[in-house]
Design a protein around this motif. Structure first.
Motif, short mmCIF file in Angstrom:
data_model
loop_
_atom_site.label_atom_id
_atom_site.label_comp_id
_atom_site.label_asym_id
_atom_site.label_seq_id
_atom_site.Cartn_x
_atom_site.Cartn_y
_atom_site.Cartn_z
N PHE A 66 0.82 -1.20 0.00
CA PHE A 66 0.00 0.00 0.00
C PHE A 66 0.86 1.26 0.00
CE2 PHE A 66 -2.85 3.15 1.98
CZ PHE A 66 -3.86 3.12 1.04
N MET A 67 1.94 1.27 0.79
CA MET A 67 2.82 2.44 0.82
C MET A 67 3.53 2.63 -0.52
SD MET A 67 2.58 4.29 3.43
CE MET A 67 3.98 5.33 3.13
N PHE A 92 -2.85 2.51 -12.88
CA PHE A 92 -2.59 1.07 -12.86
C PHE A 92 -2.13 0.62 -11.48
CE2 PHE A 92 0.04 -2.70 -13.48
CZ PHE A 92 -0.85 -3.51 -14.15
N ALA A 93 -1.30 1.42 -10.82
CA ALA A 93 -0.83 1.07 -9.47
C ALA A 93 -1.99 1.01 -8.49
CB ALA A 93 0.22 2.07 -9.00
N TRP A 94 -2.96 1.89 -8.65
CA TRP A 94 -4.11 1.90 -7.75
C TRP A 94 -4.90 0.60 -7.88
CZ3 TRP A 94 -9.46 1.85 -8.16
CH2 TRP A 94 -10.15 2.20 -7.00
N ALA A 99 -5.19 -6.07 -6.27
CA ALA A 99 -4.85 -7.43 -6.67
C ALA A 99 -3.70 -7.97 -5.83
CB ALA A 99 -4.50 -7.47 -8.15
N ALA A 100 -2.71 -7.13 -5.59
CA ALA A 100 -1.56 -7.55 -4.78
C ALA A 100 -1.99 -7.87 -3.35
CB ALA A 100 -0.49 -6.47 -4.79
N VAL A 104 -1.17 -11.35 -1.46
CA VAL A 104 -0.48 -11.44 -0.16
C VAL A 104 -1.26 -12.34 0.78
CG1 VAL A 104 0.19 -10.12 1.89
CG2 VAL A 104 0.73 -9.24 -0.38
N VAL A 105 -2.58 -12.22 0.78
CA VAL A 105 -3.41 -13.08 1.64
C VAL A 105 -3.22 -14.53 1.24
CG1 VAL A 105 -5.79 -13.68 2.23
CG2 VAL A 105 -5.10 -11.29 2.17
N ILE A 106 -3.20 -14.81 -0.05
CA ILE A 106 -3.03 -16.19 -0.52
C ILE A 106 -1.65 -16.72 -0.17
CG2 ILE A 106 -2.88 -17.63 -2.60
CD1 ILE A 106 -5.12 -15.83 -3.77
#
Length: 137
Positions: A66-67, A92-94, A99-100, A104-106
């Motif tokens: 997020f940062m 695109f980063a937003w 998605a990222a 990370v959760v997975i």
């Protein structure tokens, strides 16, 4: 100015608070675990410890992603003039940060991976029959 203070700094502070709360949660769980250590066997203690570490890793990874998105969103337009670079650093980063976050959760949760990779399918085979009266045709 409004974007800087209203978005960037506000969100950076929120991320810092969330990371701090996550770290405090892990510390509290460790203290609580030490209190009940006599009642729990070593195998369960190791499982709790591994779960704590995965939780902390997940929190740090999510906050870092997020940062990174915040930094690219606010600084790419200042330093780059190419519209494609600005597009990938902002819009695109937003989208990619969301998605990222799911990735990370997975990655950090074997329970989620196991659930998602479960190949069981419950399919019902049904047959239907239709009868027609030849006199009606």
């Amino acid at each position: 100015m409004i974007g800087w203070y209203g978005d960037f700094l506000k969100n950076a502070v929120i991320v810092a608070v969330v990371v701090s709360l996550d770290i405090l949660t892990v510390i509290k769980v460790r203290f609580s675990r030490k209190k009940i250590q006599a009642r729990v066997n070593q195998e369960n203690q190791n499982k709790l410890s591994q779960r704590d570490i995965r939780f902390l890793k997940q929190a740090v990874f999510q906050a870092s992603v997020f940062m990174l998105e915040l930094l690219t969103y606010f600084f790419f337009p200042l330093y780059f003039q190419n519209r494609w670079v600005v597009f990938f650093g902002t819009s695109f980063a937003w989208v990619a940060v969301h998605a990222a976050d799911g990735m990370v959760v997975i990655v950090c949760n074997p329970e989620v991976r196991k659930f998602l990779m479960n190949k069981k399918t419950n399919s019902m085979n049904s047959t239907a029959s239709r009868t027609t009266n030849l006199n009606d045709v």
